[in-house]
Scaffold this motif. Structure first.
Motif, PDB file in Angstrom:
ATOM      1  N   UNK A   7       0.846  -1.200   0.000  1.00  0.00           N
ATOM      2  CA  UNK A   7       0.000   0.000   0.000  1.00  0.00           C
ATOM      3  C   UNK A   7       0.875   1.241   0.000  1.00  0.00           C
ATOM      4  N   UNK A   8       0.318   2.348  -0.456  1.00  0.00           N
ATOM      5  CA  UNK A   8       1.077   3.601  -0.398  1.00  0.00           C
ATOM      6  C   UNK A   8       0.113   4.777  -0.323  1.00  0.00           C
ATOM      7  N   UNK A   9       0.628   5.904   0.117  1.00  0.00           N
ATOM      8  CA  UNK A   9      -0.175   7.123   0.204  1.00  0.00           C
ATOM      9  C   UNK A   9       0.740   8.323   0.029  1.00  0.00           C
ATOM     10  N   UNK A  10       0.234   9.322  -0.704  1.00  0.00           N
ATOM     11  CA  UNK A  10       1.055  10.500  -1.031  1.00  0.00           C
ATOM     12  C   UNK A  10       0.332  11.770  -0.624  1.00  0.00           C
ATOM     13  N   UNK A  11       1.072  12.801  -0.242  1.00  0.00           N
ATOM     14  CA  UNK A  11       0.429  14.095   0.012  1.00  0.00           C
ATOM     15  C   UNK A  11      -0.236  14.602  -1.267  1.00  0.00           C
ATOM     16  N   UNK A  36      16.395  14.056 -12.973  1.00  0.00           N
ATOM     17  CA  UNK A  36      15.239  13.336 -13.547  1.00  0.00           C
ATOM     18  C   UNK A  36      13.924  13.704 -12.880  1.00  0.00           C
ATOM     19  N   UNK A  37      13.956  14.601 -11.887  1.00  0.00           N
ATOM     20  CA  UNK A  37      12.724  14.945 -11.156  1.00  0.00           C
ATOM     21  C   UNK A  37      12.007  16.105 -11.871  1.00  0.00           C
ATOM     22  N   UNK A  38      10.681  15.922 -12.071  1.00  0.00           N
ATOM     23  CA  UNK A  38       9.860  17.001 -12.659  1.00  0.00           C
ATOM     24  C   UNK A  38       8.926  17.597 -11.604  1.00  0.00           C
ATOM     25  N   UNK A  39       8.435  16.740 -10.697  1.00  0.00           N
ATOM     26  CA  UNK A  39       7.539  17.221  -9.633  1.00  0.00           C
ATOM     27  C   UNK A  39       7.629  16.264  -8.454  1.00  0.00           C
ATOM     28  N   UNK A  40       7.109  16.705  -7.311  1.00  0.00           N
ATOM     29  CA  UNK A  40       7.145  15.878  -6.100  1.00  0.00           C
ATOM     30  C   UNK A  40       5.902  16.171  -5.263  1.00  0.00           C
ATOM     31  N   UNK A  41       5.481  15.167  -4.460  1.00  0.00           N
ATOM     32  CA  UNK A  41       4.349  15.360  -3.541  1.00  0.00           C
ATOM     33  C   UNK A  41       4.917  15.888  -2.227  1.00  0.00           C
ATOM     34  N   UNK A  42       4.355  16.986  -1.745  1.00  0.00           N
ATOM     35  CA  UNK A  42       4.915  17.656  -0.568  1.00  0.00           C
ATOM     36  C   UNK A  42       3.837  17.806   0.501  1.00  0.00           C
ATOM     37  N   UNK A 154      10.704  14.500  -1.840  1.00  0.00           N
ATOM     38  CA  UNK A 154       9.240  14.470  -1.817  1.00  0.00           C
ATOM     39  C   UNK A 154       8.831  13.617  -0.622  1.00  0.00           C
ATOM     40  N   UNK A 155       7.556  13.661  -0.238  1.00  0.00           N
ATOM     41  CA  UNK A 155       7.101  12.944   0.965  1.00  0.00           C
ATOM     42  C   UNK A 155       6.178  11.788   0.583  1.00  0.00           C
ATOM     43  N   UNK A 156       5.944  10.906   1.532  1.00  0.00           N
ATOM     44  CA  UNK A 156       4.988   9.828   1.270  1.00  0.00           C
ATOM     45  C   UNK A 156       5.176   8.657   2.220  1.00  0.00           C
ATOM     46  N   UNK A 157       4.310   7.652   2.032  1.00  0.00           N
ATOM     47  CA  UNK A 157       4.358   6.458   2.882  1.00  0.00           C
ATOM     48  C   UNK A 157       4.115   5.222   2.025  1.00  0.00           C
ATOM     49  N   UNK A 158       4.837   4.156   2.356  1.00  0.00           N
ATOM     50  CA  UNK A 158       4.641   2.875   1.673  1.00  0.00           C
ATOM     51  C   UNK A 158       4.633   1.762   2.708  1.00  0.00           C
ATOM     52  N   UNK A 159       3.839   0.728   2.455  1.00  0.00           N
ATOM     53  CA  UNK A 159       3.721  -0.347   3.449  1.00  0.00           C
ATOM     54  C   UNK A 159       3.689  -1.705   2.758  1.00  0.00           C
ATOM     55  N   UNK A 160       4.063  -2.731   3.508  1.00  0.00           N
ATOM     56  CA  UNK A 160       3.995  -4.106   2.990  1.00  0.00           C
ATOM     57  C   UNK A 160       3.627  -5.046   4.127  1.00  0.00           C
ATOM     58  N   UNK A 270       7.897  11.893  -8.114  1.00  0.00           N
ATOM     59  CA  UNK A 270       7.924  11.674  -6.657  1.00  0.00           C
ATOM     60  C   UNK A 270       9.106  12.360  -5.967  1.00  0.00           C
ATOM     61  N   UNK A 271      10.236  12.501  -6.659  1.00  0.00           N
ATOM     62  CA  UNK A 271      11.444  12.921  -5.959  1.00  0.00           C
ATOM     63  C   UNK A 271      11.889  11.808  -5.018  1.00  0.00           C
TER      64      UNK A 271
END
Ligand code: COA
Length: 315
Positions: A7-11, A36-42, A154-160, A270-271
């Motif tokens: 699972x994952x979740x992004x700002x 290679x970064x164009x945008x990121x979730x912050x 960039x920020x975010x969360x990932x789970x397994x 994502x950054x």
């Protein structure tokens, strides 16, 4: 062990290179060609632990397990504005977990370190089901006046979710302690007895040296691990490499001489989301249906410490 849910979740706030160039002396061209970064979730009005809880719920849903089935919850997190209780407890309170839990701070390779721990607990006979979550907000570590660092993250969360199985074929962790290559420090509450001043310094990084470490640690670590478990690089279906910088990934591809199609990337939008980067990429590829049963997947990550690690899984 075996991964049975991701699972994952992004700002929701997306910051493009053009937006950065409105207040920094930078450009889309510089950032794109160097990283290679164009945008990121912050992160903006969300709390990072809420994104952590969302990623965990999605991974649990996919696995078919309930919070009460989980025997161990490992959270990788470098920084948040609440120091105690740890991120694992903050997220557990939201999703209804009540197993043993702890936080690790292994920076970007945190997911690989957590996989290694999960497998070790499992082999010791102490757990059947383990939940891992990597919950990171590195955009709260950098100075937004420092164009050499803030554009990268960039920020975010990932789970397994992992359960019984023989699908983790091996893990290999590595350290090269060197504490001035990537670091930050912040002030603690003053004490009448402390006579040395605390430093309040946002993230500092020696970019070129970190770049070299990343390429070497990944190529050597993956090669040694594959040799150890007796798997040829040509038999690996997917190389899931920490999404720090597209140029780092391209150099790794050059050194390893493996077709670039086997290196999924999401760095462009994502950054670098620190330890969350590998499980977010894993979840995105998984939900796109890219993995077939029996696929060999290598995970490799590197970062502050300096630490690095690799894992090889059969899907
Ligand atoms: N926009 C425009 N110019 C920038 C810039 C930006 N965002 N950031 C730095 N620059 C400038 C520098 O000030 C420097 O200018 P100068 O020559 O006038 O002093 C010039 O660009 C070159 O800087 P340098 O740091 O040598 O660039 P680089 O080619 O090494 O690229 C990184 C910088 C950070 C992109 C690169 O070193 C890197 O990717 N390192 C790895 C970082 C990483 O991934 N860390 C996390 C690992 S977990």
């Amino acid at each position: 062990m075996r991964i049975i849910g991701t699972g994952s979740a992004l700002p929701k706030k997306i910051v493009t290179n053009e937006m950065l160039s409105q207040f920094l002396d930078t450009s889309d061209e510089w950032i794109t060609t160097r990283t290679g970064i164009k945008s990121r979730h912050v992160i903006s009005d969300e709390k990072i632990e809420d994104l952590g809880a969302e990623a965990v719920r999605k991974a649990l849903d996919m696995s078919g397990l309930k919070p009460s089935d989980i025997d161990l919850f490992i959270v990788s997190n470098v920084i948040t504005n609440q120091d105690t209780p740890g991120m694992s407890c903050l997220v557990a309170a939201k999703v209804g977990l009540s197993c043993p839990m702890f936080d690790i701070n292994c920076a970007c390779p945190g997911f690989v370190y957590a996989l290694d721990m999960a497998e070790t607990y499992y082999k010791a006979g102490k757990v059947k089901n383990v939940l891992i979550a990597c919950i990171e907000e590195p955009t709260r570590m950098t100075s937004w006046e420092d164009r050499s660092t803030c554009v990268l993250f960039g920020d975010g969360a990932g789970a397994a979710v992992l359960t019984e199985g023989d699908n983790i074929k091996g893990t290999k962790l590595h350290s090269q302690p060197d504490v001035d290559k990537i670091w930050m420090s912040r002030k603690l509450v003053p004490s009448p007895y402390v006579t040395t001043p605390d430093l309040e310094v946002p993230l500092q990084m020696k970019g070129r040296e970190v770049f070299r470490f990343a390429v070497e640690a990944c190529t050597n670590g993956v090669k040694r691990l594959l040799d150890e478990v007796g798997i040829k690089k040509d038999d690996v279906s997917w190389f899931m490499v920490h999404q720090a910088n597209k140029r780092i990934i391209d150099s790794i591809i050059d050194f390893m001489q493996v077709p670039s199609e086997r290196f999924p990337v999401n760095i462009h939008d994502h950054g670098n989301s620190s330890s969350a980067s590998c499980p977010i990429l894993l979840d995105e590829c998984n939900r796109k249906g890219m993995f077939k049963e029996g696929d060999i997947i290598v995970l490799s990550a590197f970062g502050a410490g300096l630490l690095s690690g690799a894992a090889v899984l059969e899907w």
